[in-house]
Each structure stands twice: as C-alpha cells, then as structure tokens.
Design a protein around this motif. Structure first.
Motif, PDB file in Angstrom:
ATOM      1  N   ASP A   1      14.003   7.760  68.410  1.00 18.54           N
ATOM      2  CA  ASP A   1      12.607   7.336  68.459  1.00 18.54           C
ATOM      3  C   ASP A   1      11.850   8.180  69.483  1.00 18.54           C
ATOM      4  OD1 ASP A   1      13.305   6.349  70.952  1.00 18.54           O
ATOM      5  OD2 ASP A   1      13.193   4.238  70.361  1.00 18.54           O
ATOM      6  N   GLU A   2      10.580   7.839  69.694  1.00 21.44           N
ATOM      7  CA  GLU A   2       9.730   8.668  70.555  1.00 21.44           C
ATOM      8  C   GLU A   2      10.185   8.660  72.015  1.00 21.44           C
ATOM      9  OE1 GLU A   2       6.959   6.794  67.388  1.00 21.44           O
ATOM     10  OE2 GLU A   2       8.682   6.188  68.592  1.00 21.44           O
ATOM     11  N   MET A   3      10.773   7.563  72.456  1.00 24.42           N
ATOM     12  CA  MET A   3      11.161   7.432  73.855  1.00 24.42           C
ATOM     13  C   MET A   3      12.556   7.982  74.134  1.00 24.42           C
ATOM     14  SD  MET A   3       8.624   6.206  75.521  1.00 24.42           S
ATOM     15  CE  MET A   3       9.452   5.724  77.042  1.00 24.42           C
ATOM     16  N   ASN A   4      13.489   7.755  73.216  1.00 24.10           N
ATOM     17  CA  ASN A   4      14.892   8.071  73.489  1.00 24.10           C
ATOM     18  C   ASN A   4      15.493   9.091  72.521  1.00 24.10           C
ATOM     19  OD1 ASN A   4      15.184   6.043  75.650  1.00 24.10           O
ATOM     20  ND2 ASN A   4      14.838   4.580  73.983  1.00 24.10           N
ATOM     21  N   GLY A   5      14.664   9.714  71.703  1.00 20.17           N
ATOM     22  CA  GLY A   5      15.172  10.689  70.750  1.00 20.17           C
ATOM     23  C   GLY A   5      15.541  12.009  71.418  1.00 20.17           C
ATOM     24  N   ASP A   6      16.541  12.670  70.854  1.00 19.88           N
ATOM     25  CA  ASP A   6      16.965  13.990  71.344  1.00 19.88           C
ATOM     26  C   ASP A   6      16.430  15.059  70.404  1.00 19.88           C
ATOM     27  OD1 ASP A   6      18.605  12.743  73.323  1.00 19.88           O
ATOM     28  OD2 ASP A   6      20.144  12.404  71.793  1.00 19.88           O
ATOM     29  N   LEU A   7      15.752  16.045  70.960  1.00 16.33           N
ATOM     30  CA  LEU A   7      15.291  17.150  70.131  1.00 16.33           C
ATOM     31  C   LEU A   7      16.490  18.006  69.727  1.00 16.33           C
ATOM     32  CD1 LEU A   7      11.969  18.240  71.870  1.00 16.33           C
ATOM     33  CD2 LEU A   7      12.386  16.389  70.229  1.00 16.33           C
ATOM     34  N   GLY A   8      16.434  18.545  68.528  1.00 16.37           N
ATOM     35  CA  GLY A   8      17.556  19.320  68.024  1.00 16.37           C
ATOM     36  C   GLY A   8      17.438  20.794  68.338  1.00 16.37           C
ATOM     37  N   TYR A   9      18.143  21.610  67.554  1.00 20.81           N
ATOM     38  CA  TYR A   9      18.112  23.058  67.733  1.00 20.81           C
ATOM     39  C   TYR A   9      18.140  23.707  66.354  1.00 20.81           C
ATOM     40  CZ  TYR A   9      23.113  22.907  66.731  1.00 20.81           C
ATOM     41  OH  TYR A   9      24.329  22.693  66.127  1.00 20.81           O
ATOM     42  N   GLY A  10      17.886  24.990  66.326  1.00 19.14           N
ATOM     43  CA  GLY A  10      17.829  25.704  65.056  1.00 19.14           C
ATOM     44  C   GLY A  10      16.404  26.038  64.672  1.00 19.14           C
ATOM     45  N   PHE A  11      16.251  26.793  63.597  1.00 13.62           N
ATOM     46  CA  PHE A  11      14.938  27.310  63.227  1.00 13.62           C
ATOM     47  C   PHE A  11      13.920  26.217  62.948  1.00 13.62           C
ATOM     48  CE2 PHE A  11      12.003  28.599  59.796  1.00 13.62           C
ATOM     49  CZ  PHE A  11      11.206  29.455  60.547  1.00 13.62           C
ATOM     50  N   SER A  12      14.264  25.224  62.124  1.00 14.09           N
ATOM     51  CA  SER A  12      13.277  24.203  61.752  1.00 14.09           C
ATOM     52  C   SER A  12      12.806  23.415  62.962  1.00 14.09           C
ATOM     53  CB  SER A  12      13.847  23.259  60.688  1.00 14.09           C
ATOM     54  OG  SER A  12      14.990  22.588  61.177  1.00 14.09           O
ATOM     55  N   VAL A  13      13.708  23.172  63.899  1.00 17.45           N
ATOM     56  CA  VAL A  13      13.335  22.466  65.130  1.00 17.45           C
ATOM     57  C   VAL A  13      12.431  23.348  65.983  1.00 17.45           C
ATOM     58  CG1 VAL A  13      14.202  21.457  67.278  1.00 17.45           C
ATOM     59  CG2 VAL A  13      15.386  21.012  65.120  1.00 17.45           C
ATOM     60  N   ASP A  14      12.767  24.640  66.067  1.00 17.87           N
ATOM     61  CA  ASP A  14      11.928  25.571  66.837  1.00 17.87           C
ATOM     62  C   ASP A  14      10.506  25.612  66.286  1.00 17.87           C
ATOM     63  OD1 ASP A  14      14.060  26.198  68.464  1.00 17.87           O
ATOM     64  OD2 ASP A  14      14.590  28.036  67.403  1.00 17.87           O
ATOM     65  N   VAL A  15      10.382  25.559  64.958  1.00 25.10           N
ATOM     66  CA  VAL A  15       9.062  25.537  64.327  1.00 25.10           C
ATOM     67  C   VAL A  15       8.274  24.327  64.809  1.00 25.10           C
ATOM     68  CG1 VAL A  15       7.812  25.261  62.147  1.00 25.10           C
ATOM     69  CG2 VAL A  15       9.762  26.817  62.279  1.00 25.10           C
ATOM     70  N   CYS A  16       8.913  23.168  64.793  1.00 20.26           N
ATOM     71  CA  CYS A  16       8.242  21.937  65.216  1.00 20.26           C
ATOM     72  C   CYS A  16       7.829  22.002  66.682  1.00 20.26           C
ATOM     73  CB  CYS A  16       9.157  20.739  64.996  1.00 20.26           C
ATOM     74  SG  CYS A  16       9.522  20.391  63.263  1.00 20.26           S
ATOM     75  N   LYS A  17       8.685  22.555  67.525  1.00 22.38           N
ATOM     76  CA  LYS A  17       8.370  22.659  68.952  1.00 22.38           C
ATOM     77  C   LYS A  17       7.160  23.565  69.175  1.00 22.38           C
ATOM     78  CE  LYS A  17      13.097  21.876  70.663  1.00 22.38           C
ATOM     79  NZ  LYS A  17      14.277  22.511  71.297  1.00 22.38           N
ATOM     80  N   LEU A  18       7.149  24.719  68.509  1.00 17.62           N
ATOM     81  CA  LEU A  18       6.021  25.643  68.645  1.00 17.62           C
ATOM     82  C   LEU A  18       4.740  25.020  68.099  1.00 17.62           C
ATOM     83  CD1 LEU A  18       7.802  28.943  67.537  1.00 17.62           C
ATOM     84  CD2 LEU A  18       6.942  28.435  69.841  1.00 17.62           C
ATOM     85  N   TRP A  19       4.865  24.297  67.034  1.00 18.80           N
ATOM     86  CA  TRP A  19       3.740  23.631  66.375  1.00 18.80           C
ATOM     87  C   TRP A  19       3.101  22.607  67.310  1.00 18.80           C
ATOM     88  CZ3 TRP A  19       4.879  20.929  61.047  1.00 18.80           C
ATOM     89  CH2 TRP A  19       3.696  20.747  60.332  1.00 18.80           C
ATOM     90  N   GLU A  20       3.934  21.756  67.898  1.00 17.97           N
ATOM     91  CA  GLU A  20       3.412  20.726  68.799  1.00 17.97           C
ATOM     92  C   GLU A  20       2.900  21.327  70.104  1.00 17.97           C
ATOM     93  OE1 GLU A  20       5.935  17.357  69.308  1.00 17.97           O
ATOM     94  OE2 GLU A  20       6.022  16.913  67.161  1.00 17.97           O
ATOM     95  N   LYS A  21       3.514  22.408  70.541  1.00 19.67           N
ATOM     96  CA  LYS A  21       3.024  23.085  71.753  1.00 19.67           C
ATOM     97  C   LYS A  21       1.616  23.616  71.518  1.00 19.67           C
ATOM     98  CE  LYS A  21       4.324  26.566  75.201  1.00 19.67           C
ATOM     99  NZ  LYS A  21       2.984  27.177  75.335  1.00 19.67           N
ATOM    100  N   ALA A  22       1.399  24.242  70.355  1.00 19.68           N
ATOM    101  CA  ALA A  22       0.068  24.757  70.031  1.00 19.68           C
ATOM    102  C   ALA A  22      -0.949  23.620  69.990  1.00 19.68           C
ATOM    103  CB  ALA A  22       0.112  25.478  68.679  1.00 19.68           C
ATOM    104  N   PHE A  23      -0.517  22.450  69.570  1.00 20.71           N
ATOM    105  CA  PHE A  23      -1.390  21.283  69.451  1.00 20.71           C
ATOM    106  C   PHE A  23      -1.751  20.701  70.812  1.00 20.71           C
ATOM    107  CE2 PHE A  23      -1.635  16.563  68.451  1.00 20.71           C
ATOM    108  CZ  PHE A  23      -2.903  16.621  67.887  1.00 20.71           C
TER     109      PHE A  23
END
Length: 308
Positions: free
Chosen positions: A130-152
């Motif tokens: 969930d939003e409080m206790n979730g662990d972010l993953g690794y790999g290309f699709s996760v990197d896309v999401c991280k960059l996406w949210e960073k830009a936001f």
C-alpha cells in the motif's frame, strides 16, 4: 454537482474514452488534448497538442476543475532500446510541460491527476503493498514509474492540488486487458498463466472514473494514491472467475516458458503477465471511498453484461 470543465491530456485512448463518457453529463465541457483532431461530440471537444511544446491548447486548461494526464506509449511491446526511450519520453515530457505551464498560470486547474501505475511496487506474493508500507521494485517498468512520478512532483504548483493515481489493471469490455483474457477463455486457453500464484490488482473501469470525481470532492487528499479494487486475486483464481462467468469449464494453462515464446512472437513482455501485483488501495479505503465493484466476480459479470 455540475462541473465547469474537465481536461483529459492524452485522452484519446481507452481510459480517456471511459472518463469522457463518465463526465459527459457531469461537466459543461470536456476537453481532450490529443495529437489528432477529432469531431466535436456534444460537449466533448478535442484540442490538438504535441505534448512537448506550448501552443493554443494552454488557454483550454485554464480554470479547469480537474486535469487528468493520461499520456504514455502503450507498454504492451518488446522493450527494445528505441521502445524504452519512447515509453519514458511519452510520459515524462508531457508531464514536465504541463507542470511548467500550470506553475505560472493565473487560474490553473484546481486538481491535477497524473495516471501512473501500480506496477511501481515490487513483485509481491508475501504481503500486500500500500501507499504507506509498499516496497518499490526494480527493473525497467519500475524505473519508468519512478521517473514519471519524479517529473510530476518535482514541479511545485502552489494553486493546484496534485495526485499521482497508481492505477491497477483496468477491466472493461471495450479495450484493455479484459477482452484479451476473455478471448483466451473463448478459445479454450483460459487456464492459469505461469504458476498462477501471481496476484492481479485490478479495477473496474467505472470505479477508475468514479474515483477521480471522488478525489475532486475530497480536497484534503493529495500525493500518491493507489487505484485498485480492495480484493485482488491470484491469476489462477481470476481466470477461474472469467471461465465461470462465461460458462466455460476448462481452460488450458500456459507455463512460463511457453509465455516467453509467445511474447516474442506477438511482440510483448512476459512481465505484464507474470509479475505479482498485490496492491491495496489503502488511502481510498481509509478515507471512505465506496467501491462500485469490490469483488472480481461481480465486476466480471457486469462487464460481460455490457453490449458494445
């Protein structure tokens, strides 16, 4: 409640059409920012933009009740070097552009929702994320999401509330994942994929739309919010639900090695099928959102009842 204006950036895809229809009778004007011109459809109007530069479209997002950014190349492809760059740029460039425009507007949108992805969390079979206790993953699709949210989130918009809506797999009849799963069932191939233990975090298309309206009216909420049904289920159970609802008793399963071969043939990645997305909508539940379809079996029966 009647809204003045809803803007859907990159809203000419499947989810954009769902949102446009949802707000058709709830808003005076629905503006779709698209790369191609479309005919006016009642109060739904398309404004052409390229997603990378400013032009006349800027004036149309002014004073909107809500802006929803849906931009992004479809990830249902092979992750070649060129495709990877297109997937990233198609998300980050429009997001950065919208942020810069909104930052200096006199009357910016009241709420800006960026539709991101629940795939940002790790492969999880041991516990939900969930939003409080979730662990972010690794790999290309996760990197896309991280960059996406960073830009936001990197751009400060003092007069515009922002929500990164981490969307699960949207289930609907017209397009998306569900029709493809249904076709497997129809042709006797609707067994489990891989070992069938991977979780599927899904959301009915009407809940995906209703959730955005609920966020407009709950003005204290901002930041990251998961948009998934509260009862995710394992792949084997999901396929069983679809078979039961469609009246098919047997479905051949697809082992991981066969999926990899098939993915190469049709030009996709097995991660889209085999990654376990066990994501829970913690903040939605904590703040009282009432799901139209919390259970997969009810959502599937509803979708199958729709004539398209």
């Amino acid at each position: 409640m009647k809204y003045k204006k809803i803007v859907l950036a990159g809203g000419n895809g499947y989810l954009g059409r769902v949102l446009a229809e949802y707000y058709r009778y709830l808003a005076d004007d629905i503006i779709i920012l698209s790369r191609r011109k479309m005919p006016v459809d009642g109060n739904i109007k398309t404004i052409v933009w390229d997603g990378s530069s400013e032009s006349d479209w800027v004036q149309h997002i002014s004073d909107a009740d809500m802006l929803i950014n849906l931009c992004g190349k479809n990830v249902n492809c092979r992750y070649t070097k060129i495709a990877r760059a297109e997937i990233i740029n198609s998300r980050t460039v429009p997001t950065e552009l919208l942020g810069k425009v909104i930052q200096r507007m006199t009357n910016p949108p009241k709420l800006w929702i960026n539709i991101t992805s629940a795939t940002i969390y790790r492969h999880a079979e041991d516990r939900f994320q969930d939003e409080m206790n979730g662990d972010l993953g690794y790999g290309f699709s996760v990197d896309v999401c991280k960059l996406w949210e960073k830009a936001f989130f990197d751009v400060e918009t003092k007069n515009t509330r922002k929500v990164a809506l981490r969307m699960g797999i949207v289930f609907g009849r017209a397009d998306g994942a569900f029709p493809r799963l249904l076709n497997l069932v129809r042709f006797g191939l609707g067994g489990m994929q891989g070992d069938g233990k991977q979780y599927v975090s899904w959301i009915h298309e009407q809940d995906a739309a209703k959730c955005t309206e609920w966020l407009m009216n709950n003005k204290e909420l901002a930041g990251v919010i998961n948009c998934t049904a509260p009862q995710p289920l394992k792949n084997a159970d999901l396929m069983n639900c679809i078979r039961n609802a469609y009246g098919v008793k047997i479905g051949l399963s697809s082992p991981a090695w066969l999926l990899e071969t098939g993915a190469m043939v049709i030009g996709t990645e097995t991660e889209l099928i085999l990654k376990s997305r066990w994501v829970m909508p913690g903040r939605l539940m904590e703040n009282g959102y009432k799901f139209l379809f919390p259970k997969a079996e009810h959502a599937i029966k509803d979708i199958l009842s729709i004539q398209i």
